[in-house]
Write a protein that holds these residues in place. Structure first.
Motif, PDB file in Angstrom:
ATOM      1  N   PHE A  38       2.213  -1.586  38.836  1.00 26.08           N
ATOM      2  CA  PHE A  38       2.733  -2.064  40.109  1.00 26.08           C
ATOM      3  C   PHE A  38       1.661  -2.706  40.986  1.00 26.08           C
ATOM      4  O   PHE A  38       1.920  -3.031  42.148  1.00 26.08           O
ATOM      5  CB  PHE A  38       3.389  -0.898  40.876  1.00 26.08           C
ATOM      6  CG  PHE A  38       4.584  -0.302  40.181  1.00 26.08           C
ATOM      7  CD1 PHE A  38       5.807  -0.963  40.177  1.00 26.08           C
ATOM      8  CD2 PHE A  38       4.482   0.911  39.516  1.00 26.08           C
ATOM      9  CE1 PHE A  38       6.908  -0.423  39.543  1.00 26.08           C
ATOM     10  CE2 PHE A  38       5.572   1.464  38.877  1.00 26.08           C
ATOM     11  CZ  PHE A  38       6.792   0.796  38.882  1.00 26.08           C
ATOM     12  N   ASP A  39       0.476  -2.889  40.450  1.00 34.62           N
ATOM     13  CA  ASP A  39      -0.628  -3.408  41.264  1.00 34.62           C
ATOM     14  C   ASP A  39      -0.340  -4.785  41.847  1.00 34.62           C
ATOM     15  O   ASP A  39      -0.839  -5.122  42.926  1.00 34.62           O
ATOM     16  CB  ASP A  39      -1.921  -3.463  40.447  1.00 34.62           C
ATOM     17  CG  ASP A  39      -2.574  -2.087  40.320  1.00 34.62           C
ATOM     18  OD1 ASP A  39      -2.120  -1.154  41.019  1.00 34.62           O
ATOM     19  OD2 ASP A  39      -3.521  -1.941  39.522  1.00 34.62           O
ATOM     20  N   ASP A  40       0.423  -5.599  41.132  1.00 36.45           N
ATOM     21  CA  ASP A  40       0.675  -6.969  41.602  1.00 36.45           C
ATOM     22  C   ASP A  40       1.910  -7.079  42.491  1.00 36.45           C
ATOM     23  O   ASP A  40       2.309  -8.183  42.868  1.00 36.45           O
ATOM     24  CB  ASP A  40       0.821  -7.925  40.407  1.00 36.45           C
ATOM     25  CG  ASP A  40      -0.481  -8.079  39.631  1.00 36.45           C
ATOM     26  OD1 ASP A  40      -1.547  -7.902  40.263  1.00 36.45           O
ATOM     27  OD2 ASP A  40      -0.432  -8.363  38.421  1.00 36.45           O
ATOM     28  N   CYS A  41       2.519  -5.952  42.824  1.00 31.82           N
ATOM     29  CA  CYS A  41       3.684  -5.978  43.724  1.00 31.82           C
ATOM     30  C   CYS A  41       3.234  -6.450  45.097  1.00 31.82           C
ATOM     31  O   CYS A  41       2.307  -5.880  45.693  1.00 31.82           O
ATOM     32  CB  CYS A  41       4.308  -4.593  43.803  1.00 31.82           C
ATOM     33  SG  CYS A  41       5.738  -4.494  44.905  1.00 31.82           S
ATOM     34  N   THR A  42       3.861  -7.480  45.618  1.00 32.65           N
ATOM     35  CA  THR A  42       3.440  -8.072  46.895  1.00 32.65           C
ATOM     36  C   THR A  42       4.098  -7.418  48.109  1.00 32.65           C
ATOM     37  O   THR A  42       3.738  -7.715  49.236  1.00 32.65           O
ATOM     38  CB  THR A  42       3.752  -9.578  46.918  1.00 32.65           C
ATOM     39  OG1 THR A  42       5.163  -9.770  46.716  1.00 32.65           O
ATOM     40  CG2 THR A  42       2.972 -10.302  45.824  1.00 32.65           C
ATOM     41  N   ASP A  43       5.064  -6.534  47.863  1.00 30.97           N
ATOM     42  CA  ASP A  43       5.731  -5.810  48.949  1.00 30.97           C
ATOM     43  C   ASP A  43       5.067  -4.439  49.075  1.00 30.97           C
ATOM     44  O   ASP A  43       5.281  -3.565  48.220  1.00 30.97           O
ATOM     45  CB  ASP A  43       7.219  -5.669  48.640  1.00 30.97           C
ATOM     46  CG  ASP A  43       8.008  -4.997  49.758  1.00 30.97           C
ATOM     47  OD1 ASP A  43       7.413  -4.175  50.489  1.00 30.97           O
ATOM     48  OD2 ASP A  43       9.219  -5.272  49.888  1.00 30.97           O
ATOM     49  N   PRO A  44       4.268  -4.203  50.115  1.00 36.12           N
ATOM     50  CA  PRO A  44       3.528  -2.939  50.211  1.00 36.12           C
ATOM     51  C   PRO A  44       4.421  -1.708  50.212  1.00 36.12           C
ATOM     52  O   PRO A  44       4.085  -0.687  49.597  1.00 36.12           O
ATOM     53  CB  PRO A  44       2.763  -3.072  51.534  1.00 36.12           C
ATOM     54  CG  PRO A  44       2.701  -4.543  51.807  1.00 36.12           C
ATOM     55  CD  PRO A  44       3.956  -5.109  51.238  1.00 36.12           C
TER      56      PRO A  44
END
Length: 310
Positions: A38-44
């Motif tokens: 999930f490191d590249d998920c742009t929604d914090p």
């Protein structure tokens, strides 16, 4: 399909405190790999939710040393919950309710604020566009049950009246069913009204009675398998909205109900337990309504709304 709530005979498990270092390393490496995915998920917020879910789910699996058979049963159970859910029946809400997840989410999102009325579970039976009634109107719509006079006020936490607050009310009939559980499209025992210029409201409803949540599906089988009752304590639903105020979703419960300590969705709070005062047949009603030769009850529920920012 086999009963998805029936757990197979227990398979041998290792004591989680005596897992070898090598096995522990394998399990922890998997958790790290899943979290990194999930490191590249742009929604914090989404990233936080997914990674926390992974941590807690894997912690549960490792804590109980979940067997593959048990995991397959869990998937069968959730599949059955999905199959029975439609636009009239929400089995996932029932599942959330009986596990206390609905109530805990409400607790987290409705923090105590001064003397504001406490919230409780929404339940699966709310319907949009309920009929409007005027003050002193009857929400029953012909539903069976003992008449009940309900009155009270809507104020803010400083005691100021809130006029024109929208008050949605709904409840089960004396047989323990909501209108949406019937197949004839009836609209009964639900309505909305608005507080008057002094913040007051009043209407006729039904004296609440205990009833079971729908228990003919997988959630009911789960309750039966675990020795739990499907019964809810007697209650009347409210949802109250006003500009600048936190929306309140709550119930009031009947003092003396033996189910107050055993409500299957954990919705009872002491501040919401009210006196429904039984009135003998022939007693004059507050508005002069003729209820026939039968007893009725009355209850007062004063509602205090927290500010929206709270």
């Amino acid at each position: 399909m086999t009963d998805p709530t029936r757990v197979l005979e227990a398979e041998p498990r290792h004591d989680p405190e005596h897992i070898s270092p090598e096995q522990r390393a394998v399990e922890e490496q998997l958790i790290s790999n899943v979290l990194r995915s999930f490191d590249d998920c742009t929604d914090p917020r989404l990233k936080q939710l997914m990674q926390s879910l992974v941590r807690h789910l894997h912690a549960f699996i490792r804590d109980v040393r979940l067997t593959e058979a048990e995991w397959n049963k869990a998937i069968e159970f959730l599949t059955a919950v999905g199959h029975i859910t439609d636009d009239r029946r929400q089995e996932f809400i029932l599942l959330s309710d009986v596990l206390g997840a609905s109530m805990q989410t409400i607790n987290v999102n409705n923090e105590a604020y001064e003397d504001a009325t406490e919230a409780t579970v929404f339940g699966p039976f709310f319907v949009e566009n309920s009929p409007r009634i005027e003050h002193g109107g009857d929400i029953s719509g012909g539903a069976a049950g003992q008449p009940c006079w309900v009155e009270g006020s809507v104020t803010d936490t400083d005691g100021n009246p809130i006029p024109n607050a929208r008050i949605e009310v709904w409840e089960a009939d004396e047989d323990g069913f909501y209108d949406v559980q019937y197949t004839d499209d009836r609209v009964t025992a639900r309505a909305h009204l608005y507080s008057d210029e002094h913040g007051h409201y009043r209407f006729w409803g039904l004296t609440p009675t205990p009833y079971p949540i729908p228990h003919d599906g997988p959630v009911g089988k789960m309750l039966e398998a675990t020795g739990r009752s499907p019964m809810r304590a007697s209650h009347l639903h409210f949802m109250v909205t006003a500009p600048g105020k936190r929306t309140l979703v709550t119930h009031i419960f009947v003092r003396g109900d033996e189910l107050l300590k055993y409500d299957t969705v954990f919705g009872v709070k002491e501040s919401l337990v009210k006196d429904f005062e039984e009135q003998p047949a022939g007693t004059l009603t507050p508005d002069g309504r003729d209820v026939g030769d039968r007893p009725w009850s009355k209850v007062r529920f004063d509602i205090v709304l927290a500010p929206a920012a709270s």
